[in-house]
Design an enzyme around this catalytic site. Structure first.
Site, PDB file in Angstrom:
ATOM      1  CG  ASP A 272      -2.293   0.602   0.922  1.00  0.00           C
ATOM      2  OD1 ASP A 272      -2.292   1.787   0.529  1.00  0.00           O
ATOM      3  OD2 ASP A 272      -3.334  -0.049   1.078  1.00  0.00           O
TER       4      ASP A 272
ATOM      5  CG  HIS B  97      -0.671   1.471  -3.437  1.00  0.00           C
ATOM      6  ND1 HIS B  97      -1.939   1.232  -2.949  1.00  0.00           N
ATOM      7  CD2 HIS B  97      -0.298   0.334  -4.087  1.00  0.00           C
ATOM      8  CE1 HIS B  97      -2.324   0.006  -3.289  1.00  0.00           C
ATOM      9  NE2 HIS B  97      -1.339  -0.554  -3.972  1.00  0.00           N
TER      10      HIS B  97
END
Length: 256
Positions: free
Chosen positions: A73, A96
């Site tokens: 993430d 991310h």
């Protein structure tokens, strides 16, 4: 469950932490003003959802530097109530990227300002530097700078997403709000990208998707040089984004 949560700790000094395979966020910092965080080593598999490296919220005057973060993430997420956040010398990937937000979820009033990301490298991440907000929220994110950024085979090196949806969060109300017409949004302004170089794995190397009614203002791009990592041609995509660009490849002619 986060691996480590630190709440209400002024003058925090955290150096040399290693965290591996946290079930959720690795490190959460909340209401920790005047913090210094350095030399982190954070690891999680690429496909592990919600394993943010460092989450910062309700904190001011935070320095985070010289760290290596690999997650499924966000490598770093700067959330509401944060200001004067300086992120320097971070290597991110996979993950991310370094994100501001998400902001405005479930109609919340959220604020972030004076965030400065410098001398950071992104390797095979989904995003490079990202700002993400939900429809229907309010507040602002302003005075944000990204400088001396390297992207290597990054899907979306520069991205603003004001139509953000968390696909791992099964909340019907939030999804309904995202898809509905709303007169409110988190206002984004005074955002600068300077000296960004490297490669993009998608055609949309620059995505500035701002709210259809509020828009983004005072966006500045200078000395952007991004090439395709797999051949082809790169583009910039804009929606209600307002500002200027100089010396940018790809051209950001959609910015008005």
């Amino acid at each position: 469950m986060q691996a480590l949560t630190i709440v209400g700790c002024p003058d925090l000094r955290l150096v040399g932490l290693t965290s591996k395979n946290s079930p959720r966020n690795h490190l959460s910092i909340n209401r920790c003003n005047a913090s210094f965080i350095s030399d982190l080593k954070i690891y999680a598999p690429r496909q592990s959802p919600n394993t943010d490296g460092v989450d910062i919220s309700e904190s001011s005057h935070v320095v985070l530097e010289n760290s290596h973060i690999q997650t499924g993430d966000d490598c770093i997420a700067v959330n509401t109530g944060s200001s004067f956040i300086n992120i320097t010398g971070v290597i991110c990937g996979p993950g991310h990227g370094i994100s501001i937000g998400s902001l405005g979820r479930d109609g919340a009033y959220d604020t972030v300002e004076e965030v400065h990301v410098r001398n950071c490298t992104f390797i095979k991440t989904d995003n490079g530097v990202r700002i993400k907000t939900w429809k229907g929220g309010s507040g602002y994110a302003r005075n944000i700078t990204y400088k001396d950024i390297i992207v290597e085979d990054v899907r979306y090196p520069l991205i603003i997403d004001q139509e953000y949806v968390d696909h791992h969060r099964s909340n019907f109300i939030s999804l309904k709000r995202k898809n509905s017409s709303s007169s409110s949004a988190v206002a984004l302004s005074h955002i600068t990208y300077r000296n960004v170089t490297g490669t993009s794995s998608s055609e949309d190397a620059i995505k500035l998707i701002c709210d259809e009614k509020v828009g983004c203002t005072n966006i500045v791009l200078e000395s952007i040089n991004i090439a395709p990592s797999n051949g082809g041609e790169l583009h910039a995509k804009c929606q209600n984004a307002h500002g200027t660009f100089t010396s940018s490849t790809p051209s950001v002619s959609c910015l008005d």
